[in-house]
Structure formats: structure tokens, C-alpha cells
Design an enzyme around this catalytic site. Structure first.
Site, PDB file in Angstrom:
ATOM      1  N   ARG A  36       0.763   0.737 -14.649  1.00 39.46           N
ATOM      2  CA  ARG A  36      -0.087   1.274 -13.582  1.00 39.46           C
ATOM      3  C   ARG A  36       0.809   1.765 -12.447  1.00 39.46           C
ATOM      4  O   ARG A  36       2.015   1.560 -12.460  1.00 39.46           O
ATOM      5  CB  ARG A  36      -1.157   0.259 -13.116  1.00 39.46           C
ATOM      6  CG  ARG A  36      -0.823  -1.186 -13.113  1.00 39.46           C
ATOM      7  CD  ARG A  36       0.216  -1.609 -12.116  1.00 39.46           C
ATOM      8  NE  ARG A  36      -0.055  -1.131 -10.777  1.00 39.46           N
ATOM      9  CZ  ARG A  36       0.857  -0.983  -9.833  1.00 39.46           C
ATOM     10  NH1 ARG A  36       2.143  -1.266 -10.092  1.00 39.46           N
ATOM     11  NH2 ARG A  36       0.558  -0.548  -8.641  1.00 39.46           N
ATOM     12  N   GLY A  37       0.158   2.425 -11.462  1.00 39.96           N
ATOM     13  CA  GLY A  37       0.925   3.093 -10.406  1.00 39.96           C
ATOM     14  C   GLY A  37       1.071   4.552 -10.810  1.00 39.96           C
ATOM     15  O   GLY A  37       1.436   4.847 -11.967  1.00 39.96           O
ATOM     16  N   ALA A  38       0.779   5.454  -9.877  1.00 37.38           N
ATOM     17  CA  ALA A  38       0.667   6.879 -10.233  1.00 37.38           C
ATOM     18  C   ALA A  38       1.887   7.453 -10.975  1.00 37.38           C
ATOM     19  O   ALA A  38       1.731   8.030 -12.062  1.00 37.38           O
ATOM     20  CB  ALA A  38       0.346   7.686  -8.972  1.00 37.38           C
ATOM     21  N   ARG A  94      -7.452   7.540 -16.876  1.00 34.91           N
ATOM     22  CA  ARG A  94      -7.744   7.195 -15.476  1.00 34.91           C
ATOM     23  C   ARG A  94      -7.880   8.503 -14.683  1.00 34.91           C
ATOM     24  O   ARG A  94      -7.023   9.379 -14.809  1.00 34.91           O
ATOM     25  CB  ARG A  94      -6.633   6.312 -14.876  1.00 34.91           C
ATOM     26  CG  ARG A  94      -6.524   4.945 -15.549  1.00 34.91           C
ATOM     27  CD  ARG A  94      -5.615   4.007 -14.750  1.00 34.91           C
ATOM     28  NE  ARG A  94      -6.280   3.475 -13.577  1.00 34.91           N
ATOM     29  CZ  ARG A  94      -5.651   2.751 -12.636  1.00 34.91           C
ATOM     30  NH1 ARG A  94      -4.350   2.508 -12.752  1.00 34.91           N
ATOM     31  NH2 ARG A  94      -6.311   2.288 -11.593  1.00 34.91           N
ATOM     32  N   GLN A 108      -2.613  -6.653  -7.166  1.00 33.99           N
ATOM     33  CA  GLN A 108      -1.288  -6.032  -7.351  1.00 33.99           C
ATOM     34  C   GLN A 108      -0.321  -6.437  -6.231  1.00 33.99           C
ATOM     35  O   GLN A 108       0.888  -6.500  -6.459  1.00 33.99           O
ATOM     36  CB  GLN A 108      -1.411  -4.490  -7.379  1.00 33.99           C
ATOM     37  CG  GLN A 108      -2.066  -3.933  -8.621  1.00 33.99           C
ATOM     38  CD  GLN A 108      -3.553  -3.728  -8.439  1.00 33.99           C
ATOM     39  OE1 GLN A 108      -4.203  -4.445  -7.693  1.00 33.99           O
ATOM     40  NE2 GLN A 108      -4.112  -2.757  -9.128  1.00 33.99           N
ATOM     41  N   ASP A 127      -2.034   8.051  -4.749  1.00 33.08           N
ATOM     42  CA  ASP A 127      -2.393   8.463  -6.111  1.00 33.08           C
ATOM     43  C   ASP A 127      -2.708   9.948  -6.190  1.00 33.08           C
ATOM     44  O   ASP A 127      -2.587  10.561  -7.258  1.00 33.08           O
ATOM     45  CB  ASP A 127      -3.582   7.659  -6.619  1.00 33.08           C
ATOM     46  CG  ASP A 127      -3.123   6.262  -6.982  1.00 33.08           C
ATOM     47  OD1 ASP A 127      -2.951   5.442  -6.061  1.00 33.08           O
ATOM     48  OD2 ASP A 127      -2.870   6.019  -8.171  1.00 33.08           O
ATOM     49  N   ASN A 182      -5.564   6.458  -2.263  1.00 32.68           N
ATOM     50  CA  ASN A 182      -4.700   5.341  -2.673  1.00 32.68           C
ATOM     51  C   ASN A 182      -5.597   4.135  -2.940  1.00 32.68           C
ATOM     52  O   ASN A 182      -6.825   4.197  -2.785  1.00 32.68           O
ATOM     53  CB  ASN A 182      -3.653   5.045  -1.580  1.00 32.68           C
ATOM     54  CG  ASN A 182      -2.582   4.083  -2.074  1.00 32.68           C
ATOM     55  OD1 ASN A 182      -2.014   4.268  -3.152  1.00 32.68           O
ATOM     56  ND2 ASN A 182      -2.315   3.029  -1.328  1.00 32.68           N
ATOM     57  N   LYS A 183      -4.989   3.050  -3.343  1.00 31.85           N
ATOM     58  CA  LYS A 183      -5.732   1.841  -3.715  1.00 31.85           C
ATOM     59  C   LYS A 183      -6.818   1.490  -2.697  1.00 31.85           C
ATOM     60  O   LYS A 183      -6.587   1.551  -1.491  1.00 31.85           O
ATOM     61  CB  LYS A 183      -4.721   0.681  -3.856  1.00 31.85           C
ATOM     62  CG  LYS A 183      -5.292  -0.670  -4.192  1.00 31.85           C
ATOM     63  CD  LYS A 183      -6.173  -0.679  -5.420  1.00 31.85           C
ATOM     64  CE  LYS A 183      -5.503  -0.157  -6.665  1.00 31.85           C
ATOM     65  NZ  LYS A 183      -6.433   0.123  -7.775  1.00 31.85           N
TER      66      LYS A 183
HETATM   67  O1  MRU Z   1      -4.723   0.786  -9.823  1.00 34.32           O
HETATM   68  P1  MRU Z   1      -3.237   0.925  -9.658  1.00 34.32           P
HETATM   69  O2  MRU Z   1      -2.512  -0.373  -9.659  1.00 34.32           O
HETATM   70  O3  MRU Z   1      -2.663   1.934 -10.627  1.00 34.32           O
HETATM   71  O4  MRU Z   1      -3.097   1.556  -8.206  1.00 34.32           O
HETATM   72  C1  MRU Z   1      -1.813   1.863  -7.734  1.00 34.32           C
HETATM   73  C2  MRU Z   1      -1.789   2.353  -6.343  1.00 34.32           C
HETATM   74  O5  MRU Z   1      -2.804   2.551  -5.703  1.00 34.32           O
HETATM   75  C3  MRU Z   1      -0.445   2.691  -5.780  1.00 34.32           C
HETATM   76  O6  MRU Z   1      -0.430   2.486  -4.395  1.00 34.32           O
HETATM   77  C4  MRU Z   1      -0.153   4.176  -6.046  1.00 34.32           C
HETATM   78  O7  MRU Z   1      -0.303   4.479  -7.392  1.00 34.32           O
HETATM   79  C5  MRU Z   1       1.199   4.556  -5.602  1.00 34.32           C
HETATM   80  S1  MRU Z   1       2.435   4.029  -6.753  1.00 34.32           S
HETATM   81  C6  MRU Z   1       3.965   4.484  -6.258  1.00 34.32           C
END
Ligand code: MRU
Length: 350
Positions: free
Chosen positions: A44-46, A86, A194, A235, A245-246
Site C-alpha cells: 500500500r501507499g501510492a 484501488r 498505518q 495519493d 490523502n488518507k
Molecule cells: O490506504 P493506504 O495505506 O494505501 O494509504 C496511504 C496514504 O494515504 C499515504 O499517505 C499516501 O499513499 C502517500 S505514500 C508516500
């Protein structure tokens, strides 16, 4: 800890759902398993999702080749399946489109095995470049800090959310090495934690003093002067500077404005959706309500009720003090600054 490795024609992913208690790896030899890992947040993470999907496409192409089927006929369906995992992080679509562009440019000229080899090289390039890009983000971001400050971050934008280094945490780590970070407050980040499970681990492993808080403590931490800056990842960033973002990030930005605390976003150019006018057009992933009914896998709510589970929110550009990219730090007016970044990206990919 390394989020992913490409080894002997397989994608090895660190299973992030098991952290911090277990360090387990998943060997993906099939693009369907990569898609599943993205859906389940094992990766996970963009930026990490983008790189994993690029390798997924390579696995799909190799399978089509083994089956002696036609790449031009079958590869688009693999791309579509990976894209459907996603909806919010634009890096996923960016990486797959880049791979498909490589494929389309090659199609007529070379044999199918050569195409698969070139796709593999393109995926390796996407993942290698992620590290360089994040190092540049860290370098630019660290210039924003000239004396020791306490920083708050949300979710996980560290090495685990990328191929290496991280975005927001890359900036924090570099500023800390330069003596300009005194401590970091990490939001726990409900519902999937996270912040507690990943960010707290990454920071403590790097030797950076980290204090964990639950999300509802952030306002009080700001009110009582415990943090002087906020840095988060992203994201998807629209052409006007609105940032997805999250979930919880938007609330932090409103609190930061109220308390006069700078609110920084760190993200690579691959996180910008240059064609999207504003954040209103960003698709927000809604996940299974079960995630809200539970805390760390244990049921914590009554049965027979509903839950709302948006995984992301959108912070309006006017709440963002600056966006840190590999091409430098941009500030409002964002539209003009982002247009220039789009131009730069176009030139680089020529
Ligand atoms: O749902 P996730 O864990 O994939 O969400 C991740 C985030 O929101 C991060 O802040 C974002 O992807 C930036 S990662 C460098």
C-alpha cells in the site's frame, strides 16, 4: 524493511498487514496475486502500488507469452484488472499507462519475448526511479527546516509506502539527520492503523524520537504547542493543488490553519493528476465497513449497525502551505506552479 523486491521473475512483497508483529513475505508469480495484494493492502501507499502494478503487468505479459496467446489481445485486460484494484492513488494508473505506452511503442517492431523483456526493464526503471525521486523530495523538503522542530505526520508515507526512502518520512529523516527535527508525533490512523503499525516502526528503526497519538488527540497536540509543522504524503493531487490523502488529512489541515501551523505535502510528480481540474473529481475509495467495526482485528462495535468507511479525503489547496516534489517546493498560486510541473514531466517522458 523493503516493501518489494523483483527476484527471479517474481515480485516479493513484504506483507504490510502483518506488521509490526510478523515480517512475512508474499511471492507473487501471477498478476492476479499482485492485484489481490493491492486490494488487501499487503502492499500500500501510492508510489508502492504503482511500482507493484508495473511488475504485475510484467507477470501478466509473461503468462500470455507462456500460453502462446496474443499480447495485443490479452494484455489490456491484465492492465484493466490491475487498475480496478484501488481507485484513488493516481500512481497506479500512471504506472500502468506508462507500461502500456512502452508496449504500444514496441508492438510492431519486436518479437513477443523481447516485448516481455522490455516491459520488465520498464518496470525496473519505474521502481529504481522511485528511490531517486524520493531522495530529491527529501533534499528539497529538508530545506524548509532550519532549526529543530517537532513534526506531526499521518498514515504512512515512508519507505514502506514507496519502493525506498519514502516521501513525507524521507523529508523528516533527512531534516532529522541535519539536526532540524526534535521529535515526530505519529497519528495512529484509524481504521487500519498505518501510523501505529508502520510509521512508528519506521521512525523508531531510524532512531528518530516518535510519539504515537490516536487521531482524536491531534487538535490538542496542536493547541498545546507540541508541534510546529505537519507533513503528509498524497495519493492524488489535482491541477489546482487539492490533495487527496488518507482519511483524516483534511481535518489536520483545518486544525493546522486554525493554529497557524504550516501544512506540507510531499509527493512525486507521478502523484499529480494534471488533467483533473480540482479535487472534486478525485474518486474516493470506500472500503468494507468491517474495518470500522473492528480494532486491530477484534470486533469493537455492536452488530446490526452501519459504518461509513471512506479511505481518503481531499484537502483544499488553500489549506496547503507548500507541496514538496522532486522538482522543488511549490506554493500558491498552485495552478500556475502545477502547470509548469506538467510541462517538465512532459519533457522528461519524451
Ligand atoms: O490506504 P493506504 O495505506 O494505501 O494509504 C496511504 C496514504 O494515504 C499515504 O499517505 C499516501 O499513499 C502517500 S505514500 C508516500
Amino acid at each position: 524493511m523493503q516493501s518489494m523486491l523483483w527476484q527471479n521473475g517474481a515480485l516479493v512483497l513484504l506483507d504490510q498487514t502483518k506488521l509490526p508483529l510478523q515480517e512475512e513475505y508474499i511471492e507473487c508469480r501471477d498478476y492476479r496475486r499482485v492485484a489481490e495484494a493491492i486490494r488487501r493492502l499487503e502492499v500500500r501507499g501510492a508510489p508502492a502500488i504503482g511500482a507493484a502494478a508495473a511488475y504485475g503487468l510484467v507477470l501478466g505479459a509473461a503468462e500470455i507469452l507462456r500460453n502462446q496467446a496474443d499480447l495485443a489481445e490479452e494484455l489490456p485486460a491484465v492492465a484493466d484488472e490491475l487498475k480496478a484494484t484501488r481507485p484513488t492513488a493516481v500512481n497506479l494508473f500512471w504506472a500502468i499507462e506508462r507500461m502500456m505506452q512502452v508496449f504500444e511503442n514496441l508492438q510492431q517492431a519486436v518479437s513477443a519475448p523481447e516485448i516481455v523483456a522490455k516491459l520488465e526493464a520498464a518496470a525496473i526503471e519505474i521502481s529504481d526511479k522511485d528511490k531517486q525521486v524520493n531522495e530529491s523530495i527529501a533534499r528539497h523538503g529538508a530545506t524548509l527546516f532550519t532549526n529543530p522542530v517537532s513534526i506531526l505526520t499521518h498514515c504512512n508515507a515512508g519507505a514502506l509506502a514507496t519502493v525506498a526512502v519514502g516521501t513525507a518520512l524521507g523529508v523528516i529523516e533527512r531534516a532529522w539527520r541535519e539536526g532540524n527535527v526534535s521529535e515526530v508525533f505519529a497519528d495512529e490512523t484509524r481504521p487500519l492503523l498505518q501510523g501505529a503499525r508502520l510509521t512508528a516502526v519506521e521512525l523508531s528503526q531510524a532512531g528518530i524520537p516518535v510519539t504515537l497519538i490516536t487521531d482524536n488527540m491531534a487538535a490538542w497536540v496542536m493547541k498545546t504547542g507540541k508541534v510546529q509543522a505537519i507533513i503528509v504524503g498524497a495519493d492524488r493531487i489535482a491541477a489546482n493543488g487539492d490533495v487527496a490523502n488518507k482519511i483524516g488529512t483534511y481535518g489536520l489541515s483545518v486544525l493546522a490553519a486554525e493554529h497557524g501551523i504550516p501544512f506540507y505535502v510531499a509527493a512525486p510528480l507521478s502523484t499529480f493528476d494534471f488533467m483533473l481540474a480540482s479535487g472534486a473529481g478525485i474518486p474516493i475509495e470506500e472500503r468494507n465497513p468491517e474495518e470500522v467495526f473492528q480494532f486491530a482485528g477484534v470486533r469493537s462495535a455492536p452488530y446490526g449497525i452501519k459504518a461509513f468507511n471512506p479511505a481518503f479525503d481531499v484537502t483544499p489547496a488553500d489549506k496547503v502551505t507548500a507541496i514538496i516534489t522532486e522538482a522543488g517546493v511549490i506554493r500558491a498560486p498552485y495552478k500556475e506552479a502545477i502547470q509548469q510541473l506538467a510541462q517538465k514531466m512532459k519533457e522528461e517522458t519524451k
